[in-house]
Write an enzyme that holds these catalytic residues in place. Structure first.
Site, PDB file in Angstrom:
ATOM      1  N   HIS A  22     -11.178  -2.215   3.326  1.00 20.08           N
ATOM      2  CA  HIS A  22     -10.980  -0.766   3.354  1.00 20.08           C
ATOM      3  C   HIS A  22     -12.167  -0.012   3.963  1.00 20.08           C
ATOM      4  O   HIS A  22     -12.693   0.939   3.386  1.00 20.08           O
ATOM      5  CB  HIS A  22     -10.697  -0.243   1.954  1.00 20.08           C
ATOM      6  CG  HIS A  22      -9.410  -0.721   1.381  1.00 20.08           C
ATOM      7  ND1 HIS A  22      -8.846  -0.171   0.254  1.00 20.08           N
ATOM      8  CD2 HIS A  22      -8.555  -1.718   1.750  1.00 20.08           C
ATOM      9  CE1 HIS A  22      -7.712  -0.797  -0.031  1.00 20.08           C
ATOM     10  NE2 HIS A  22      -7.525  -1.754   0.882  1.00 20.08           N
ATOM     11  N   TYR A  58      -6.615  14.534  -2.297  1.00 19.62           N
ATOM     12  CA  TYR A  58      -5.348  13.847  -2.052  1.00 19.62           C
ATOM     13  C   TYR A  58      -4.988  12.839  -3.140  1.00 19.62           C
ATOM     14  O   TYR A  58      -3.985  12.140  -3.026  1.00 19.62           O
ATOM     15  CB  TYR A  58      -5.370  13.231  -0.646  1.00 19.62           C
ATOM     16  CG  TYR A  58      -5.262  14.317   0.400  1.00 19.62           C
ATOM     17  CD1 TYR A  58      -4.065  14.605   1.023  1.00 19.62           C
ATOM     18  CD2 TYR A  58      -6.365  15.132   0.697  1.00 19.62           C
ATOM     19  CE1 TYR A  58      -3.956  15.652   1.943  1.00 19.62           C
ATOM     20  CE2 TYR A  58      -6.271  16.168   1.608  1.00 19.62           C
ATOM     21  CZ  TYR A  58      -5.064  16.433   2.224  1.00 19.62           C
ATOM     22  OH  TYR A  58      -4.965  17.477   3.115  1.00 19.62           O
ATOM     23  N   GLN A  74     -11.679  -7.589   6.387  1.00 18.05           N
ATOM     24  CA  GLN A  74     -11.143  -6.508   7.193  1.00 18.05           C
ATOM     25  C   GLN A  74     -12.181  -5.888   8.109  1.00 18.05           C
ATOM     26  O   GLN A  74     -11.917  -4.883   8.767  1.00 18.05           O
ATOM     27  CB  GLN A  74     -10.554  -5.433   6.279  1.00 18.05           C
ATOM     28  CG  GLN A  74      -9.353  -5.914   5.500  1.00 18.05           C
ATOM     29  CD  GLN A  74      -8.901  -4.907   4.472  1.00 18.05           C
ATOM     30  OE1 GLN A  74      -9.085  -3.713   4.639  1.00 18.05           O
ATOM     31  NE2 GLN A  74      -8.314  -5.373   3.389  1.00 18.05           N
ATOM     32  N   TYR A 121      -2.252  -3.592  -7.727  1.00 20.09           N
ATOM     33  CA  TYR A 121      -1.737  -4.929  -7.444  1.00 20.09           C
ATOM     34  C   TYR A 121      -1.588  -5.782  -8.695  1.00 20.09           C
ATOM     35  O   TYR A 121      -0.801  -6.727  -8.707  1.00 20.09           O
ATOM     36  CB  TYR A 121      -2.657  -5.644  -6.447  1.00 20.09           C
ATOM     37  CG  TYR A 121      -2.541  -5.071  -5.065  1.00 20.09           C
ATOM     38  CD1 TYR A 121      -1.338  -5.106  -4.376  1.00 20.09           C
ATOM     39  CD2 TYR A 121      -3.634  -4.478  -4.451  1.00 20.09           C
ATOM     40  CE1 TYR A 121      -1.224  -4.570  -3.118  1.00 20.09           C
ATOM     41  CE2 TYR A 121      -3.532  -3.941  -3.192  1.00 20.09           C
ATOM     42  CZ  TYR A 121      -2.328  -3.995  -2.523  1.00 20.09           C
ATOM     43  OH  TYR A 121      -2.220  -3.453  -1.271  1.00 20.09           O
ATOM     44  N   GLU A 163       1.116   6.545   3.133  1.00 17.42           N
ATOM     45  CA  GLU A 163       1.203   7.994   3.263  1.00 17.42           C
ATOM     46  C   GLU A 163       0.965   8.492   4.688  1.00 17.42           C
ATOM     47  O   GLU A 163       0.149   7.939   5.424  1.00 17.42           O
ATOM     48  CB  GLU A 163       0.146   8.668   2.372  1.00 17.42           C
ATOM     49  CG  GLU A 163       0.240   8.318   0.908  1.00 17.42           C
ATOM     50  CD  GLU A 163      -0.871   8.934   0.072  1.00 17.42           C
ATOM     51  OE1 GLU A 163      -0.913   8.655  -1.136  1.00 17.42           O
ATOM     52  OE2 GLU A 163      -1.702   9.690   0.631  1.00 17.42           O
TER      53      GLU A 163
END
Length: 387
Positions: free
Chosen positions: A168, A270, A102, A281, A260
């Site tokens: 991420h 949060y 990513q 997962y 979200e």
């Protein structure tokens, strides 16, 4: 709590979303439906779509005052693109990027006062001591004679700690209305616990000065948090924008479900990975958000996932019925998603099928909505009202 999904299904979902977690949805508001809305227009989309240009795995874009665009590509290229999309000039001067998994050359945003100072802020994933992480840079855009480059490029901030893995990173940038601070997202790097670690910047929304110095929430700093932390308990934060009233909206990918939309408030937790409207997962459950649990619940959430990528608060006149609403790109959902915003409240609006993964959403100078498709040959599409 949702029943755990089979491991095979979880694996398929993970493959479907190359953002390192599978499609993500916001954490739950107890009264919120868990079913994404379908397209509300039986007669087709309420806008017309025109292809402007194509790119090699684009990640983000921003408009210059003259309607040209800066576009970043996953492998590490930044391009200066003409308003009509016909000319794409490579921008020299960007640092080396680690684009595995990513990783990417990520967000790009013009500084306050760009017309005078020509400063550009951008983020990217890089390798360094201890592993990999996301960093924030600033440079001055110079373009003359058909060439473009970033001058005086300076690294302002990097996530801590650097860790192994390629997922991420997050890396979204938003300037505060005061023009004196910027907000920068650091994902939890698929490591879960750093999102709750006060010393780490991972899994956090950060506030920095324009020079990259930590300027986090003073109350958290007094509690021993890293001095840049503004809010915490986040997962993979791929959208960040202020509305005209000064509210900061953020979207993040949940785990298996639970994407979200959050209203970011200084000092709030949060919840991730202690609570989520999704599950791990591997099928392990995560407690849902619940009233009184001590965590800040999302304003909107999705289950199954939409895999949100990119976020704007729409302020233009081309679509007056949507002014003030949030628009989010959908990756696994292959959609453009509208969230109806009313002050500090939000509810699901429309989910417009686009036929391709949508990585980025931007508002053009003329009030048109622009979206970048994900992947090789990803198109820049301009959306305008139907006549």
């Amino acid at each position: 709590m949702r029943a755990p999904l089979a491991l095979a299904v979880a694996a398929i979902a993970l493959i479907a979303c190359n953002d390192g977690g599978a499609p993500s949805d916001p954490a739950p508001v107890p009264t919120q439906s868990t079913t994404p809305t379908a397209s509300p227009t039986s007669g087709g989309l309420p806008f017309q779509t025109a292809a402007v240009a194509t790119f090699d795995s684009p990640w983000a874009m921003t408009f210059l005052p003259d309607a040209r665009m800066l576009v970043t590509q996953k492998a590490g290229q930044m391009l200066l693109v003409s308003a009509d999309g016909k000319t794409k000039t490579p921008v020299a001067g960007t640092p080396a990027v680690d684009s595995e998994g990513q990783g990417a050359l990520m967000d790009v945003v013009l500084a306050p006062g760009f017309a005078q100072n020509r400063l550009v802020y951008f983020s990217a994933s890089i390798a360094g001591p201890g592993g990999k992480g996301v960093a924030l840079w600033r440079g001055r855009l110079a373009d003359t004679g058909g060439t473009a480059r970033l001058e005086n490029v300076t690294e302002l901030f990097r996530a801590t700690p650097f860790v192994d893995g390629d997922g991420h990173y997050s890396g979204r940038i938003a300037f505060a209305p005061d023009g004196q601070h910027l907000f920068f997202t650091n994902g939890e790097r698929q490591k879960l616990d750093p999102a709750q670690d006060p010393k780490a910047t991972l899994g956090k929304v950060l506030r920095l000065t324009l020079d990259g110095r930590p300027a986090g929430d003073p109350a958290l700093t007094q509690k021993g948090f890293h001095p840049a932390v503004w809010s915490y308990g986040h997962r993979n934060l791929l959208g960040l924008a202020f509305d005209p009233a000064g509210n900061l909206w953020e979207q993040e990918m949940g785990p298996q479900g639970g994407d979200e939309i959050n209203l970011i408030v200084a000092g709030r937790n949060y919840g991730y990975p202690k609570v989520s409207n999704g599950d791990h997962y591997d099928g392990r459950p995560i407690p849902d958000h619940a009233p009184g649990d001590g965590f800040e619940a999302p304003k909107v959430w999705w289950n199954p996932s939409i895999s949100p990528g990119g976020l704007i608060v729409y302020t233009g006149d081309a679509f007056p019925q949507w002014k003030g609403d949030v628009f989010v790109g959908g990756l696994s959902s292959e959609a453009l998603i509208r969230v109806d915003v009313n002050g500090t409240s939000a509810t699901k609006g429309d989910q417009f099928p686009m036929g391709n993964r949508i990585r980025e959403v931007e508002q053009g100078p003329d009030g048109a909505i622009y979206v970048l498709e994900d992947g090789e040959g990803g198109r820049l599409l301009k959306l305008t009202p139907k006549a």
